[in-house]
Design a protein around this motif. Structure first.
Motif, mmCIF file in Angstrom:
data_model
loop_
_atom_site.group_PDB
_atom_site.id
_atom_site.type_symbol
_atom_site.label_atom_id
_atom_site.label_comp_id
_atom_site.label_asym_id
_atom_site.label_seq_id
_atom_site.Cartn_x
_atom_site.Cartn_y
_atom_site.Cartn_z
ATOM 1 N N PRO A 54 0.867 -1.234 0.180
ATOM 2 C CA PRO A 54 0.168 -0.067 0.085
ATOM 3 C C PRO A 54 0.971 1.391 0.138
ATOM 4 O O PRO A 54 0.439 2.353 -0.367
ATOM 5 N N GLU A 55 2.187 1.000 0.322
ATOM 6 C CA GLU A 55 3.035 2.484 0.568
ATOM 7 C C GLU A 55 3.693 2.468 -0.740
ATOM 8 O O GLU A 55 4.568 3.559 -1.178
ATOM 9 N N GLY A 56 3.561 1.567 -1.672
ATOM 10 C CA GLY A 56 4.023 1.792 -3.013
ATOM 11 C C GLY A 56 5.639 1.014 -3.120
ATOM 12 O O GLY A 56 6.078 1.106 -4.154
ATOM 13 N N ILE A 57 5.938 0.171 -2.102
ATOM 14 C CA ILE A 57 7.123 -0.653 -2.253
ATOM 15 C C ILE A 57 7.145 -1.752 -2.997
ATOM 16 O O ILE A 57 5.861 -2.546 -3.035
ATOM 17 N N CYS A 58 7.925 -2.057 -4.047
ATOM 18 C CA CYS A 58 7.851 -3.325 -4.912
ATOM 19 C C CYS A 58 8.305 -4.436 -3.750
ATOM 20 O O CYS A 58 9.252 -4.357 -3.183
ATOM 21 N N ALA A 59 7.551 -5.545 -3.772
ATOM 22 C CA ALA A 59 7.808 -6.728 -2.796
ATOM 23 C C ALA A 59 7.813 -8.009 -3.767
ATOM 24 O O ALA A 59 7.852 -9.017 -3.384
#
Length: 158
Positions: A54-59
């Motif tokens: 949700p924070e836009g971090i690629c996982a």
């Protein structure tokens, strides 16, 4: 007599590069992608599908083409780190369209095993559709050039 100058504005965009990065942590969820479309068209070689917090971090991401299913490891955050999903966070996916150098938001449908949230050591099967908004406006103009052309140049060619 001094020649008058004519200013002709030119504009364009630079090519965006694929820049997603992620951290492989010891915490992951297995995602099977049974299909993906961009504007009802299949993906092509060079495209990617990535999972984003949700924070836009690629996982996690995987290169894809037009053959499915595709497996994707989605990584959870390490303790006291913001480098992946937290337990129970809503999954979201993006498609990198290599033909247009564009990152696209998506919607996904859960087909089996899950409710669309991150679960360590979990497993889910999904189908993805890219959200495409057609517009006639010009976006992302990175550079603007002004070409100065002296009037005499026109006389030399005509």
């Amino acid at each position: 007599m001094e020649n008058p100058q004519l200013a002709v504005p030119l504009s364009g965009t630079g090519t965006r590069e694929f820049i997603w990065e992620f951290v492989e942590t010891g915490i992951n969820m297995s995602v099977v992608i049974n299909g993906a479309l961009i504007a009802n068209e299949p993906l092509s070689d060079g495209d990617y599908i990535g999972a984003f917090t949700p924070e836009g971090i690629c996982a996690g991401f995987e290169p894809v083409g037009d053959e499915f299913p595709v497996g994707l490891s989605v990584y959870g955050a390490e303790q006291d780190q913001n480098n992946g999903f937290q337990a129970g966070e809503q999954l979201s996916f993006r498609i990198w369209d290599a033909s247009t150098f564009t990152e696209l938001e998506t919607e996904f449908e859960v087909e089996d095993n899950g409710d669309g949230v991150f679960e360590a050591q979990g497993f889910i099967q999904i189908r993805i559709n890219a959200i495409v908004e057609w517009t006639t406006s010009i976006r992302n103009i990175d550079l603007v050039f002004f070409l100065i052309v002296e009037e005499r140049c026109f006389h030399e060619f005509y």
